[in-house]
Design a protein around this motif. Structure first.
Motif, mmCIF file in Angstrom:
data_model
loop_
_atom_site.group_PDB
_atom_site.id
_atom_site.type_symbol
_atom_site.label_atom_id
_atom_site.label_comp_id
_atom_site.label_asym_id
_atom_site.label_seq_id
_atom_site.Cartn_x
_atom_site.Cartn_y
_atom_site.Cartn_z
ATOM 1 N N LYS A 176 6.845 10.254 2.712
ATOM 2 C CA LYS A 176 6.328 10.726 1.700
ATOM 3 C C LYS A 176 6.858 10.304 0.142
ATOM 4 O O LYS A 176 6.042 9.846 -0.593
ATOM 5 C CB LYS A 176 6.159 12.094 1.820
ATOM 6 N N THR A 177 8.022 10.132 0.334
ATOM 7 C CA THR A 177 8.761 9.654 -0.833
ATOM 8 C C THR A 177 8.458 8.219 -1.327
ATOM 9 O O THR A 177 8.235 7.877 -2.412
ATOM 10 C CB THR A 177 10.367 10.135 -0.853
ATOM 11 N N ALA A 206 5.263 4.641 -4.895
ATOM 12 C CA ALA A 206 4.370 3.456 -5.074
ATOM 13 C C ALA A 206 3.183 4.281 -5.745
ATOM 14 O O ALA A 206 2.605 3.474 -6.772
ATOM 15 C CB ALA A 206 3.784 3.179 -3.603
ATOM 16 N N ALA A 207 2.693 5.428 -5.612
ATOM 17 C CA ALA A 207 1.477 5.925 -6.287
ATOM 18 C C ALA A 207 1.904 6.160 -7.567
ATOM 19 O O ALA A 207 0.930 6.412 -8.433
ATOM 20 C CB ALA A 207 1.160 7.366 -5.423
ATOM 21 N N LEU A 250 -3.140 -1.602 -0.912
ATOM 22 C CA LEU A 250 -4.359 -0.716 -1.364
ATOM 23 C C LEU A 250 -3.728 0.007 -2.538
ATOM 24 O O LEU A 250 -4.908 -0.068 -3.720
ATOM 25 C CB LEU A 250 -4.702 0.393 -0.227
ATOM 26 N N ILE A 251 -2.830 0.710 -2.624
ATOM 27 C CA ILE A 251 -2.321 1.541 -3.916
ATOM 28 C C ILE A 251 -2.102 0.322 -4.979
ATOM 29 O O ILE A 251 -2.589 0.573 -6.155
ATOM 30 C CB ILE A 251 -1.117 2.151 -3.765
ATOM 31 N N LEU A 252 -1.630 -0.699 -4.895
ATOM 32 C CA LEU A 252 -1.466 -1.949 -5.699
ATOM 33 C C LEU A 252 -2.656 -2.275 -6.312
ATOM 34 O O LEU A 252 -3.000 -2.157 -7.648
ATOM 35 C CB LEU A 252 -0.497 -2.975 -5.247
ATOM 36 N N ALA A 253 -3.831 -2.520 -5.552
ATOM 37 C CA ALA A 253 -5.098 -3.025 -5.849
ATOM 38 C C ALA A 253 -5.698 -2.185 -6.769
ATOM 39 O O ALA A 253 -6.165 -2.369 -7.666
ATOM 40 C CB ALA A 253 -5.567 -3.241 -4.512
ATOM 41 N N ALA A 266 11.512 2.015 -6.518
ATOM 42 C CA ALA A 266 10.714 1.867 -5.164
ATOM 43 C C ALA A 266 11.446 0.756 -4.471
ATOM 44 O O ALA A 266 11.714 0.892 -3.120
ATOM 45 C CB ALA A 266 9.175 1.592 -5.398
ATOM 46 N N PHE A 267 11.692 -0.324 -4.960
ATOM 47 C CA PHE A 267 12.318 -1.502 -4.551
ATOM 48 C C PHE A 267 13.833 -1.032 -3.834
ATOM 49 O O PHE A 267 14.087 -1.075 -2.504
ATOM 50 C CB PHE A 267 12.524 -2.518 -5.426
ATOM 51 N N LEU A 268 14.522 -0.053 -4.422
ATOM 52 C CA LEU A 268 15.519 0.176 -4.166
ATOM 53 C C LEU A 268 15.644 1.160 -3.097
ATOM 54 O O LEU A 268 16.496 1.319 -2.052
ATOM 55 C CB LEU A 268 16.366 0.736 -5.193
#
Length: 119
Positions: A63-64, A69-70, A99-102, A37-39
């Motif tokens: 979307k990707t 993230a999801a 929000l996904i991280l939370a 995700a970072f890259l």
């Protein structure tokens, strides 16, 4: 006393014997998906800058980025947003990724509390 090696008792236990434990598989997955995700955010930022000179350059779809993230890479996505300064003006990313991280933190935490104290 030294810890004994895990010997699988059934054919389905071979994966756990090879990997060590489900927790080590989860840790490997989280490292991999967060790095991806970072890259991906960095790659999309690079392509966005390059698109001005080369209009045919294909960007990473939003979307990707949300899918990465999801799938567990929300911390890497958030770090990518901050480090690369990418997608920080998009409201959907500014609110969606945190929000996904939370949710990825709160849901396992609530399940752990329920399993250990409430049940």
């Amino acid at each position: 006393m030294p810890k004994q090696a895990y010997v699988p008792e059934a054919h389905s236990d071979f994966l756990w014997a090879a990997a060590g434990s489900p927790w080590s598989l989860l840790a490997c997955w989280l490292v991999f998906i967060n790095l991806a995700a970072f890259l991906a955010f960095g790659l999309d930022k690079w392509k966005a800058k390059r698109k001005e000179a080369h209009p045919s350059t294909r960007r990473v779809p939003e979307k990707t980025l949300f899918l990465l993230a999801a799938l567990g890479g929300s911390a890497g996505a958030l770090a990518g947003m901050r480090v690369w300064r990418h997608k920080t003006l998009h409201r959907s990313f500014r609110l969606g990724i945190p929000l996904i991280l939370a949710m990825q933190i709160l849901i396992p935490l609530c399940l752990w509390v329920w399993w250990n104290f409430i049940r």
